[in-house]
Design a protein around this motif. Structure first.
Motif, PDB file in Angstrom:
ATOM      1  N   VAL A 195       0.813  -1.219   0.000  1.00  0.00           N
ATOM      2  CA  VAL A 195       0.000   0.000   0.000  1.00  0.00           C
ATOM      3  C   VAL A 195       0.841   1.261   0.000  1.00  0.00           C
ATOM      4  O   VAL A 195       0.366   2.348  -0.348  1.00  0.00           O
ATOM      5  N   ALA A 196       2.112   1.161   0.384  1.00  0.00           N
ATOM      6  CA  ALA A 196       3.000   2.315   0.372  1.00  0.00           C
ATOM      7  C   ALA A 196       3.710   2.479  -0.965  1.00  0.00           C
ATOM      8  O   ALA A 196       4.473   3.425  -1.158  1.00  0.00           O
ATOM      9  N   GLY A 197       3.465   1.541  -1.892  1.00  0.00           N
ATOM     10  CA  GLY A 197       4.067   1.634  -3.213  1.00  0.00           C
ATOM     11  C   GLY A 197       5.391   0.919  -3.365  1.00  0.00           C
ATOM     12  O   GLY A 197       6.010   0.981  -4.435  1.00  0.00           O
ATOM     13  N   ASN A 198       5.844   0.216  -2.336  1.00  0.00           N
ATOM     14  CA  ASN A 198       7.085  -0.542  -2.442  1.00  0.00           C
ATOM     15  C   ASN A 198       6.870  -1.775  -3.326  1.00  0.00           C
ATOM     16  O   ASN A 198       5.851  -2.459  -3.204  1.00  0.00           O
ATOM     17  N   VAL A 199       7.836  -2.059  -4.176  1.00  0.00           N
ATOM     18  CA  VAL A 199       7.690  -3.125  -5.172  1.00  0.00           C
ATOM     19  C   VAL A 199       8.832  -4.139  -5.019  1.00  0.00           C
ATOM     20  O   VAL A 199       9.990  -3.763  -4.806  1.00  0.00           O
ATOM     21  N   ARG A 200       8.465  -5.413  -5.127  1.00  0.00           N
ATOM     22  CA  ARG A 200       9.485  -6.463  -5.188  1.00  0.00           C
ATOM     23  C   ARG A 200       9.050  -7.495  -6.212  1.00  0.00           C
ATOM     24  O   ARG A 200       7.862  -7.798  -6.342  1.00  0.00           O
ATOM     25  N   GLU A 201      10.030  -8.043  -6.946  1.00  0.00           N
ATOM     26  CA  GLU A 201       9.758  -9.058  -7.949  1.00  0.00           C
ATOM     27  C   GLU A 201      10.496 -10.351  -7.620  1.00  0.00           C
ATOM     28  O   GLU A 201      11.545 -10.335  -6.986  1.00  0.00           O
ATOM     29  N   LEU A 202       9.914 -11.437  -8.077  1.00  0.00           N
ATOM     30  CA  LEU A 202      10.513 -12.762  -7.921  1.00  0.00           C
ATOM     31  C   LEU A 202      10.520 -13.441  -9.275  1.00  0.00           C
ATOM     32  O   LEU A 202       9.475 -13.585  -9.906  1.00  0.00           O
ATOM     33  N   ARG A 203      11.701 -13.844  -9.737  1.00  0.00           N
ATOM     34  CA  ARG A 203      11.825 -14.519 -11.030  1.00  0.00           C
ATOM     35  C   ARG A 203      12.265 -15.963 -10.791  1.00  0.00           C
ATOM     36  O   ARG A 203      13.276 -16.214 -10.139  1.00  0.00           O
ATOM     37  N   LYS A 204      11.494 -16.904 -11.353  1.00  0.00           N
ATOM     38  CA  LYS A 204      11.769 -18.323 -11.132  1.00  0.00           C
ATOM     39  C   LYS A 204      11.493 -19.132 -12.401  1.00  0.00           C
ATOM     40  O   LYS A 204      10.717 -18.720 -13.266  1.00  0.00           O
ATOM     41  N   GLU A 205      12.102 -20.320 -12.470  1.00  0.00           N
ATOM     42  CA  GLU A 205      11.750 -21.274 -13.512  1.00  0.00           C
ATOM     43  C   GLU A 205      10.429 -21.944 -13.149  1.00  0.00           C
ATOM     44  O   GLU A 205      10.123 -22.138 -11.976  1.00  0.00           O
ATOM     45  N   LEU A 206       9.662 -22.305 -14.162  1.00  0.00           N
ATOM     46  CA  LEU A 206       8.406 -23.023 -13.959  1.00  0.00           C
ATOM     47  C   LEU A 206       8.304 -24.095 -15.036  1.00  0.00           C
ATOM     48  O   LEU A 206       8.297 -23.781 -16.227  1.00  0.00           O
ATOM     49  N   ILE A 207       8.256 -25.359 -14.610  1.00  0.00           N
ATOM     50  CA  ILE A 207       8.261 -26.474 -15.552  1.00  0.00           C
ATOM     51  C   ILE A 207       7.033 -27.349 -15.308  1.00  0.00           C
ATOM     52  O   ILE A 207       6.998 -28.131 -14.353  1.00  0.00           O
ATOM     53  N   PRO A 208       5.989 -27.218 -16.115  1.00  0.00           N
ATOM     54  CA  PRO A 208       4.798 -28.067 -15.964  1.00  0.00           C
ATOM     55  C   PRO A 208       5.163 -29.520 -16.272  1.00  0.00           C
ATOM     56  O   PRO A 208       5.546 -29.842 -17.392  1.00  0.00           O
ATOM     57  N   THR A 209       5.031 -30.381 -15.288  1.00  0.00           N
ATOM     58  CA  THR A 209       5.534 -31.745 -15.399  1.00  0.00           C
ATOM     59  C   THR A 209       4.406 -32.727 -15.685  1.00  0.00           C
ATOM     60  O   THR A 209       3.433 -32.804 -14.941  1.00  0.00           O
ATOM     61  N   TYR A 210       4.568 -33.474 -16.756  1.00  0.00           N
ATOM     62  CA  TYR A 210       3.584 -34.497 -17.138  1.00  0.00           C
ATOM     63  C   TYR A 210       4.347 -35.784 -17.397  1.00  0.00           C
ATOM     64  O   TYR A 210       5.099 -35.899 -18.365  1.00  0.00           O
ATOM     65  N   LEU A 211       4.186 -36.753 -16.513  1.00  0.00           N
ATOM     66  CA  LEU A 211       4.983 -37.969 -16.548  1.00  0.00           C
ATOM     67  C   LEU A 211       4.229 -39.096 -17.243  1.00  0.00           C
ATOM     68  O   LEU A 211       3.091 -39.410 -16.891  1.00  0.00           O
ATOM     69  N   THR A 212       4.881 -39.686 -18.229  1.00  0.00           N
ATOM     70  CA  THR A 212       4.310 -40.838 -18.923  1.00  0.00           C
ATOM     71  C   THR A 212       5.369 -41.934 -19.002  1.00  0.00           C
ATOM     72  O   THR A 212       6.572 -41.668 -18.973  1.00  0.00           O
ATOM     73  N   GLY A 213       4.931 -43.174 -19.127  1.00  0.00           N
ATOM     74  CA  GLY A 213       5.852 -44.294 -19.208  1.00  0.00           C
ATOM     75  C   GLY A 213       5.099 -45.609 -19.126  1.00  0.00           C
ATOM     76  O   GLY A 213       3.863 -45.649 -19.191  1.00  0.00           O
ATOM     77  N   TYR A 214       5.843 -46.705 -18.960  1.00  0.00           N
ATOM     78  CA  TYR A 214       5.209 -48.018 -18.868  1.00  0.00           C
ATOM     79  C   TYR A 214       6.104 -48.966 -18.083  1.00  0.00           C
ATOM     80  O   TYR A 214       7.291 -48.716 -17.854  1.00  0.00           O
ATOM     81  N   VAL A 215       5.518 -50.095 -17.675  1.00  0.00           N
ATOM     82  CA  VAL A 215       6.195 -51.096 -16.858  1.00  0.00           C
ATOM     83  C   VAL A 215       6.285 -52.407 -17.640  1.00  0.00           C
ATOM     84  O   VAL A 215       5.342 -52.778 -18.361  1.00  0.00           O
ATOM     85  N   THR A 216       7.409 -53.105 -17.500  1.00  0.00           N
ATOM     86  CA  THR A 216       7.552 -54.430 -18.110  1.00  0.00           C
ATOM     87  C   THR A 216       7.892 -55.463 -17.032  1.00  0.00           C
ATOM     88  O   THR A 216       8.535 -55.141 -16.030  1.00  0.00           O
ATOM     89  N   ILE A 217       7.442 -56.683 -17.248  1.00  0.00           N
ATOM     90  CA  ILE A 217       7.780 -57.822 -16.393  1.00  0.00           C
ATOM     91  C   ILE A 217       8.491 -58.850 -17.267  1.00  0.00           C
ATOM     92  O   ILE A 217       7.911 -59.357 -18.229  1.00  0.00           O
ATOM     93  N   ASN A 218       9.741 -59.129 -16.960  1.00  0.00           N
ATOM     94  CA  ASN A 218      10.545 -60.074 -17.739  1.00  0.00           C
ATOM     95  C   ASN A 218      10.492 -59.767 -19.235  1.00  0.00           C
ATOM     96  O   ASN A 218      10.342 -60.658 -20.078  1.00  0.00           O
ATOM     97  N   GLY A 219      10.581 -58.479 -19.542  1.00  0.00           N
ATOM     98  CA  GLY A 219      10.666 -58.048 -20.936  1.00  0.00           C
ATOM     99  C   GLY A 219       9.352 -57.819 -21.625  1.00  0.00           C
ATOM    100  O   GLY A 219       9.316 -57.328 -22.754  1.00  0.00           O
TER     101      GLY A 219
END
Length: 343
Positions: A195-219
């Protein structure tokens, strides 16, 4: 003549009343005037949404919008006037940033969290958060203690954590509705003004993570209600990720006992996580394979029940497997099927 004398007597009286009225007004105004002396800008906490966050194609519903949700945790000693967030990508032109969308964040309420639903890519809703503690599990942030975020700019020096404990905690949220690609590196810039007009910024990486894959049993790749026949008690369980750089940990459970799957990087082959086990003999074995991505989300990629019989005669053994894939933060469902060969 008499009227002039009366008028001349009234003038000093009127002037006196005017001076008194002005004095009272100034006094009353002074009494109700509050002077705010604030030279310290808001401070962002480390729990603010950044880094690897959970994502699915189409996004999540939050605060009446659908897209990529973000939540900001701020400590401020007087009060906040405005909080904004900007989503950017890096440009090839002298490391400049290309702005995709800027949004104004709003205070987060309990109703905002109740509106959140988290479906899986397979169309099975698995959790409906009813509190901030539930939502932060999904968007990858934890309010926790006062941990000051790195990467803040402007606003002067930052007080100590002990001092910030005395300041008011503000929680603001919003949703980026612009197109977002899974597993792509973005830059998010948060901007807070008090409210007094003081400003601060935060810069960060943002990586939307979507994991896909599959499972094998004895190949052999495990699918829904697959039946696999093997001639050994030795099981080679593997998990293959489409993007292994977003995998934090792979583990499993056999009859409730947890085991770790170790990362393997064979030459000229796709990397994978592996667990090799020698079953002790005939019996029923319940397996569960889980993957923790870098957003902190624990995903069940396979669960199956295995009935092993017939090893006393050296005959082939049939494993009945039922696998469910990609059901995040949910109990696995398994289908049991027993097949025994007659002697």
């Amino acid at each position: 003549m008499g009227r002039r004398k009366r008028s001349s007597r009234l003038v000093p009286l009127l002037l006196t009343l005017i001076v008194l009225a002005i004095g009272f007004t100034l006094y009353a105004g002074w009494q109700t005037t509050t002077i705010i002396a604030d030279t310290t800008a808001p401070v962002f906490l480390e729990s603010t949404t950044c880094g690897y966050v959970s994502w699915k194609p189409g996004g999540y519903a939050f605060m009446g919008r659908t897209g990529l949700p973000v939540i900001v945790y701020i400590r401020e000693n007087i009060g906040l006037k405005e909080v904004k967030a900007k989503l950017c990508t890096e440009s090839d032109f002298f490391l400049a940033l290309k702005e995709l969308q800027e949004i104004t964040l709003e205070p987060v309420t309990a109703e905002s969290f109740k509106a959140v639903t988290i479906p899986t890519p397979w169309g099975i809703p698995i959790i409906i958060p009813t509190s901030p503690q539930e939502l932060v599990k999904v968007v990858g942030v934890l309010p926790g203690l006062v941990v000051i975020a790195s990467g803040q700019y402007g606003g002067g020096s930052i007080p100590s954590s002990e001092e910030l404990e005395k300041w008011q905690l503000y929680v603001y949220g919003g949703v980026f509705t612009c197109p977002v690609e899974a597993n792509k590196r973005y830059i998010v810039i948060y901007r807070a003004v008090d409210v007094a007009g003081n400003v601060r910024e935060l810069r960060k990486e943002l990586i939307p993570t979507y994991l896909t894959g599959y499972v094998t049993i004895n190949g052999r790749k495990v699918g829904a209600s697959d039946v696999i026949t093997v001639q050994t008690l030795k099981l080679d369980i593997r998990f293959y990720a489409e993007r292994e750089d977003i995998v934090f940990k792979v583990y499993g459970r056999m009859n409730g006992k947890e085991f770790e799957m170790k990362h393997q990087s064979p030459t000229l082959q796709q990397s994978y996580w592996q667990y090799i086990v020698d079953l002790p003999g005939d019996g029923r074995y319940v397996f569960e394979i889980r993957v923790v991505d870098k957003a902190g989300v624990d995903i069940q990629f396979a669960s199956f029940t295995l009935d092993a019989f017939g090893f006393q005669t050296g005959e082939a053994v049939t494993y009945a497997l039922a696998a469910t894939f990609g059901i995040a933060i949910a109990a696995g469902f398994y289908i049991m099927h027993r097949r025994r060969r007659s002697r």
